[in-house]
Write a protein that holds these residues in place. Structure first.
Motif, PDB file in Angstrom:
ATOM      1  N   MET A   1     -17.195   1.123 -72.622  1.00 19.30           N
ATOM      2  CA  MET A   1     -16.285   0.038 -72.255  1.00 19.30           C
ATOM      3  C   MET A   1     -16.129   0.005 -70.741  1.00 19.30           C
ATOM      4  O   MET A   1     -15.849   1.010 -70.109  1.00 19.30           O
ATOM      5  N   VAL A   2     -16.304  -1.136 -70.170  1.00 15.17           N
ATOM      6  CA  VAL A   2     -16.183  -1.324 -68.729  1.00 15.17           C
ATOM      7  C   VAL A   2     -14.862  -2.031 -68.436  1.00 15.17           C
ATOM      8  O   VAL A   2     -14.534  -3.031 -69.068  1.00 15.17           O
ATOM      9  N   THR A   3     -14.114  -1.482 -67.494  1.00  9.91           N
ATOM     10  CA  THR A   3     -12.888  -2.119 -67.030  1.00  9.91           C
ATOM     11  C   THR A   3     -13.108  -2.565 -65.598  1.00  9.91           C
ATOM     12  O   THR A   3     -13.575  -1.778 -64.766  1.00  9.91           O
ATOM     13  N   VAL A   4     -12.801  -3.823 -65.316  1.00 12.30           N
ATOM     14  CA  VAL A   4     -12.962  -4.379 -63.979  1.00 12.30           C
ATOM     15  C   VAL A   4     -11.590  -4.795 -63.470  1.00 12.30           C
ATOM     16  O   VAL A   4     -10.887  -5.565 -64.124  1.00 12.30           O
ATOM     17  N   THR A   5     -11.218  -4.266 -62.305  1.00 10.06           N
ATOM     18  CA  THR A   5      -9.948  -4.630 -61.680  1.00 10.06           C
ATOM     19  C   THR A   5     -10.241  -5.314 -60.358  1.00 10.06           C
ATOM     20  O   THR A   5     -11.030  -4.805 -59.553  1.00 10.06           O
ATOM     21  N   VAL A   6      -9.624  -6.467 -60.162  1.00 11.43           N
ATOM     22  CA  VAL A   6      -9.754  -7.206 -58.902  1.00 11.43           C
ATOM     23  C   VAL A   6      -8.414  -7.120 -58.177  1.00 11.43           C
ATOM     24  O   VAL A   6      -7.396  -7.573 -58.697  1.00 11.43           O
ATOM     25  N   TYR A   7      -8.441  -6.521 -57.001  1.00 11.81           N
ATOM     26  CA  TYR A   7      -7.261  -6.454 -56.147  1.00 11.81           C
ATOM     27  C   TYR A   7      -7.320  -7.658 -55.221  1.00 11.81           C
ATOM     28  O   TYR A   7      -8.268  -7.805 -54.447  1.00 11.81           O
ATOM     29  N   SER A   8      -6.310  -8.514 -55.328  1.00 11.72           N
ATOM     30  CA  SER A   8      -6.309  -9.802 -54.646  1.00 11.72           C
ATOM     31  C   SER A   8      -5.123  -9.918 -53.695  1.00 11.72           C
ATOM     32  O   SER A   8      -4.079  -9.304 -53.918  1.00 11.72           O
ATOM     33  N   THR A   9      -5.295 -10.732 -52.668  1.00 12.29           N
ATOM     34  CA  THR A   9      -4.179 -11.012 -51.757  1.00 12.29           C
ATOM     35  C   THR A   9      -3.407 -12.247 -52.188  1.00 12.29           C
ATOM     36  O   THR A   9      -2.443 -12.614 -51.528  1.00 12.29           O
ATOM     37  N   GLY A  10      -3.821 -12.885 -53.268  1.00 11.48           N
ATOM     38  CA  GLY A  10      -3.059 -14.008 -53.797  1.00 11.48           C
ATOM     39  C   GLY A  10      -3.882 -15.260 -54.001  1.00 11.48           C
ATOM     40  O   GLY A  10      -5.078 -15.297 -53.710  1.00 11.48           O
ATOM     41  N   PRO A  11      -3.240 -16.312 -54.500  1.00 10.91           N
ATOM     42  CA  PRO A  11      -3.933 -17.557 -54.828  1.00 10.91           C
ATOM     43  C   PRO A  11      -4.586 -18.249 -53.644  1.00 10.91           C
ATOM     44  O   PRO A  11      -5.522 -19.024 -53.818  1.00 10.91           O
ATOM     45  N   SER A  12      -4.130 -17.981 -52.442  1.00 10.15           N
ATOM     46  CA  SER A  12      -4.734 -18.630 -51.271  1.00 10.15           C
ATOM     47  C   SER A  12      -6.022 -17.945 -50.818  1.00 10.15           C
ATOM     48  O   SER A  12      -6.716 -18.455 -49.940  1.00 10.15           O
ATOM     49  N   CYS A  13      -6.359 -16.819 -51.425  1.00 17.05           N
ATOM     50  CA  CYS A  13      -7.590 -16.100 -51.084  1.00 17.05           C
ATOM     51  C   CYS A  13      -8.762 -16.724 -51.851  1.00 17.05           C
ATOM     52  O   CYS A  13      -8.915 -16.508 -53.050  1.00 17.05           O
ATOM     53  N   ILE A  14      -9.571 -17.485 -51.144  1.00 16.20           N
ATOM     54  CA  ILE A  14     -10.687 -18.193 -51.785  1.00 16.20           C
ATOM     55  C   ILE A  14     -11.705 -17.214 -52.350  1.00 16.20           C
ATOM     56  O   ILE A  14     -12.178 -17.388 -53.474  1.00 16.20           O
ATOM     57  N   ARG A  15     -12.047 -16.172 -51.603  1.00 18.14           N
ATOM     58  CA  ARG A  15     -13.031 -15.192 -52.098  1.00 18.14           C
ATOM     59  C   ARG A  15     -12.505 -14.452 -53.326  1.00 18.14           C
ATOM     60  O   ARG A  15     -13.286 -14.123 -54.223  1.00 18.14           O
ATOM     61  N   CYS A  16     -11.189 -14.223 -53.364  1.00 14.72           N
ATOM     62  CA  CYS A  16     -10.586 -13.596 -54.542  1.00 14.72           C
ATOM     63  C   CYS A  16     -10.745 -14.505 -55.752  1.00 14.72           C
ATOM     64  O   CYS A  16     -11.181 -14.075 -56.825  1.00 14.72           O
ATOM     65  N   ARG A  17     -10.389 -15.766 -55.588  1.00 10.15           N
ATOM     66  CA  ARG A  17     -10.485 -16.736 -56.680  1.00 10.15           C
ATOM     67  C   ARG A  17     -11.937 -16.888 -57.136  1.00 10.15           C
ATOM     68  O   ARG A  17     -12.230 -16.938 -58.341  1.00 10.15           O
ATOM     69  N   MET A  18     -12.872 -16.968 -56.184  1.00  6.05           N
ATOM     70  CA  MET A  18     -14.288 -17.104 -56.536  1.00  6.05           C
ATOM     71  C   MET A  18     -14.772 -15.885 -57.316  1.00  6.05           C
ATOM     72  O   MET A  18     -15.545 -16.020 -58.277  1.00  6.05           O
ATOM     73  N   THR A  19     -14.327 -14.706 -56.923  1.00  9.92           N
ATOM     74  CA  THR A  19     -14.725 -13.477 -57.615  1.00  9.92           C
ATOM     75  C   THR A  19     -14.196 -13.470 -59.043  1.00  9.92           C
ATOM     76  O   THR A  19     -14.942 -13.190 -59.991  1.00  9.92           O
ATOM     77  N   ILE A  20     -12.929 -13.785 -59.210  1.00  6.16           N
ATOM     78  CA  ILE A  20     -12.322 -13.815 -60.543  1.00  6.16           C
ATOM     79  C   ILE A  20     -13.018 -14.862 -61.413  1.00  6.16           C
ATOM     80  O   ILE A  20     -13.383 -14.590 -62.569  1.00  6.16           O
ATOM     81  N   ASP A  21     -13.229 -16.056 -60.865  1.00  4.96           N
ATOM     82  CA  ASP A  21     -13.879 -17.133 -61.629  1.00  4.96           C
ATOM     83  C   ASP A  21     -15.297 -16.753 -62.035  1.00  4.96           C
ATOM     84  O   ASP A  21     -15.713 -16.988 -63.171  1.00  4.96           O
ATOM     85  N   LYS A  22     -16.061 -16.164 -61.119  1.00  2.08           N
ATOM     86  CA  LYS A  22     -17.454 -15.793 -61.406  1.00  2.08           C
ATOM     87  C   LYS A  22     -17.510 -14.701 -62.472  1.00  2.08           C
ATOM     88  O   LYS A  22     -18.362 -14.735 -63.360  1.00  2.08           O
ATOM     89  N   LEU A  23     -16.609 -13.713 -62.376  1.00  2.00           N
ATOM     90  CA  LEU A  23     -16.550 -12.686 -63.415  1.00  2.00           C
ATOM     91  C   LEU A  23     -16.269 -13.322 -64.771  1.00  2.00           C
ATOM     92  O   LEU A  23     -16.950 -13.018 -65.755  1.00  2.00           O
ATOM     93  N   GLN A  24     -15.294 -14.211 -64.822  1.00  2.00           N
ATOM     94  CA  GLN A  24     -14.954 -14.873 -66.080  1.00  2.00           C
ATOM     95  C   GLN A  24     -16.107 -15.731 -66.592  1.00  2.00           C
ATOM     96  O   GLN A  24     -16.381 -15.741 -67.799  1.00  2.00           O
ATOM     97  N   ASP A  25     -16.802 -16.420 -65.690  1.00  2.00           N
ATOM     98  CA  ASP A  25     -17.965 -17.225 -66.076  1.00  2.00           C
ATOM     99  C   ASP A  25     -19.044 -16.362 -66.720  1.00  2.00           C
ATOM    100  O   ASP A  25     -19.793 -16.826 -67.576  1.00  2.00           O
ATOM    101  N   LYS A  26     -19.138 -15.104 -66.284  1.00  2.00           N
ATOM    102  CA  LYS A  26     -20.149 -14.170 -66.796  1.00  2.00           C
ATOM    103  C   LYS A  26     -19.651 -13.410 -68.025  1.00  2.00           C
ATOM    104  O   LYS A  26     -20.324 -12.511 -68.513  1.00  2.00           O
ATOM    105  N   GLY A  27     -18.436 -13.748 -68.502  1.00  2.00           N
ATOM    106  CA  GLY A  27     -17.916 -13.118 -69.699  1.00  2.00           C
ATOM    107  C   GLY A  27     -17.133 -11.837 -69.469  1.00  2.00           C
ATOM    108  O   GLY A  27     -16.854 -11.105 -70.408  1.00  2.00           O
ATOM    109  N   VAL A  28     -16.769 -11.569 -68.233  1.00  4.68           N
ATOM    110  CA  VAL A  28     -15.997 -10.375 -67.897  1.00  4.68           C
ATOM    111  C   VAL A  28     -14.567 -10.805 -67.570  1.00  4.68           C
ATOM    112  O   VAL A  28     -14.358 -11.639 -66.690  1.00  4.68           O
TER     113      VAL A  28
END
Length: 83
Positions: A1-28
């Motif tokens: 089982m793989v656990t992925v944690t994204v530490y983000s600075t908040g909704p205004s962080c574009i790279r954070c949002r892109m990372t979360i979205d891309k992970l979700q798009d890939k099924g993670v």
């Protein structure tokens, strides 16, 4: 089982949002931790992992920690293949 944690600075962080979205798009489905709301997480990211930019992604697969900083589609694809 793989656990992925994204530490983000908040909704205004574009790279954070892109990372979360891309992970979700890939099924993670990552655990998202807002650094501004969690001083212990902020200390972990800056002191223990020694990162100064977000997002910071930590992957735990039972064999040890794997982590990186920034929007890294190559790393996201690698993690998705292992998940």
């Amino acid at each position: 089982m793989v656990t992925v944690t994204v530490y983000s600075t908040g909704p205004s962080c574009i790279r954070c949002r892109m990372t979360i979205d891309k992970l979700q798009d890939k099924g993670v489905t990552p655990v998202v931790v807002q650094l501004a709301e969690n001083p212990a997480a902020h200390e972990y990211v800056t002191e223990e992992l020694d990162y100064s930019e977000a997002p910071v992604v930590v992957v735990e697969d039972g064999t040890g920690q794997d982590h990186w900083s920034g929007f890294r589609p190559d790393q996201i694809a690698r993690v998705a293949r292992a998940a």
